[in-house]
Design an enzyme around this catalytic site. Structure first.
Site, PDB file in Angstrom:
ATOM      1  N   SER B  15      48.504  41.330  35.320  1.00 24.99           N
ATOM      2  CA  SER B  15      47.389  40.429  35.009  1.00 24.99           C
ATOM      3  C   SER B  15      47.341  40.205  33.487  1.00 24.99           C
ATOM      4  CB  SER B  15      46.112  41.058  35.578  1.00 24.99           C
ATOM      5  OG  SER B  15      45.017  40.245  35.364  1.00 24.99           O
ATOM      6  N   HIS B  42      48.258  37.136  37.785  1.00 28.99           N
ATOM      7  CA  HIS B  42      47.019  36.356  37.764  1.00 28.99           C
ATOM      8  C   HIS B  42      47.144  35.291  36.680  1.00 28.99           C
ATOM      9  CE1 HIS B  42      44.537  40.013  39.364  1.00 28.99           C
ATOM     10  NE2 HIS B  42      44.969  39.269  40.359  1.00 28.99           N
ATOM     11  N   ASP B 138      42.228  45.214  40.981  1.00 31.39           N
ATOM     12  CA  ASP B 138      43.017  44.564  42.016  1.00 31.39           C
ATOM     13  C   ASP B 138      44.400  45.221  42.084  1.00 31.39           C
ATOM     14  OD1 ASP B 138      43.634  42.794  44.011  1.00 31.39           O
ATOM     15  OD2 ASP B 138      44.182  41.161  42.668  1.00 31.39           O
TER      16      ASP B 138
END
Lengths: 141, 211
Positions: B15, B42, B138
């Protein structure tokens, strides 16, 4: 011994705005203020440039064609966590922009039309804050 | 392609800070790696293609944007598209299902927990998953699922992350079996995959690796 002033690299800004006239104007203003300046007409180009090099501060217009400025900021933050931004906006609903700013480390927001002196002062302030953070990081390491 | 390893899928999730970390990692993935590779990062929807264009030349094997129904097979890197969720399914062969963001409820797109849990469900102990720099939680549940089913889980060491929270959360939750610096991730994967990769490395050394 500190380096002579001419050897110190200039802090580099990225100006993102779809209005060519404004980009050119801001490039001239910030260059005269001692910054190195890159410009981008949209979020995609800005993201590509930010992947290639680090910027002291990114000046982001919120009203960009296609992909808006908020998405561009999110993308650049993924690539450059901690990147300093200044938002300029002519959005009718400035509230949306302010809410976005609050959720993103309170990015400073300047509404169009703005006073050029105030924008220059804000960019310099953000550059100083960024320099202080990178000095602290170096000291921590 | 030679595959004496029991590993059948390699997944990287990342991310905040990922776009830079992946630049370091991609050139280290060998062209002849006998295991399929999936990367999930992401990023806002439209920026994944821009990013892929920037990094494609760094990869030794073809780097492609994943499409719904793609077969998961060695020889290419599937990059999960932006603004959509991806999950692994076993429909005679392992395939990637790509669905609209409305198709799965998560604050993160693509949702790493969905991707990893589905990989564990489909391929069990064959999965190697690597959690890299990032800010969220996540992926932690997905890693736990992989570990529970016998797969291998690796976390990028927090001190080599631009943003350490994501691997830290995995380490705290006991979801990361191994913790290694960014530069050492591929070597750790080779160790997990032995002996196949050792053979591939020998062949590459003998013939030279063409990019």
């Amino acid at each position: 011994m500190s380096k002579p002033k001419s050897e110190i690299p200039k802090p580099r800004l990225l100006v993102v705005d779809d209005e060519e006239g404004l980009r050119t104007l801001l490039e001239a203003v910030f260059t005269a203020e001692g910054f190195a300046v890159d410009v981008a007409a949209g979020g995609e180009e800005a993201f590509r440039l930010a992947l290639r090099r680090e910027y002291a501060v990114v000046l982001m217009d919120m009203m960009l064609p296609g992909m808006n400025g908020m998405e561009a900021i999110r993308a650049i933050e993924m690539a450059r966590p901690g990147q300093k931004f200044v938002i300029v906006t002519a959005y009718r609903d400035v509230g949306d922009v302010r809410r976005f700013s609050a959720g993103h480390r309170r990015i400073p927001v300047m509404e169009k039309p703005f006073k050029i002196d105030e924008l220059v002062a804000l960019m310099k302030k953000e550059n100083r804050r960024r320099s202080a953070v990178s000095r602290r990081r170096k000291a921590d390491n | 392609m030679l595959n004496f390893t029991r590993k059948t899928l390699l997944v990287f999730i990342t991310s905040y800070g990922g776009p830079t970390a992946l630049r370091n990692l991609l050139p280290r993935i060998p062209r002849l790696l006998p295991v399929p590779v999936i990367i999930a990062q992401h990023l806002p929807r439209h920026y994944v293609r821009v990013y892929m264009d920037e990094i494609r030349s760094l990869a030794r094997m073809p780097l492609v944007m994943a499409k719904d129904g793609d077969t998961i097979a060695p020889g290419r890197i599937l990059f999960c598209p932006g603004g959509r969720h991806s999950e692994v399914q076993m429909i005679t062969k392992p395939r990637l299902r790509v669905m609209p963001e409305e198709g799965y409820r998560s604050s993160f797109i693509p949702c790493f927990d969905l991707l990893l849990s589905s990989a564990a469900q489909a391929l069990g102990s064959g999965v190697i998953a690597v959690i890299m720099t990032g800010l969220s939680k996540d992926g932690v549940e997905g890693l736990q699922r992989i570990r529970a089913l016998g797969g291998a889980t690796i976390a990028q060491s927090p001190e080599t992350c631009e943003v350490a929270e994501m691997p830290l959360n995995a380490i705290k939750a006991g979801a990361a079996e191994r913790v290694v610096p960014l530069d050492g991730i591929m070597d750790e994967i080779f160790r997990v995959m032995n002996p196949t990769v050792d053979l591939v490395k020998q062949v590459q050394k003998r013939h030279g690796e063409r990019r």
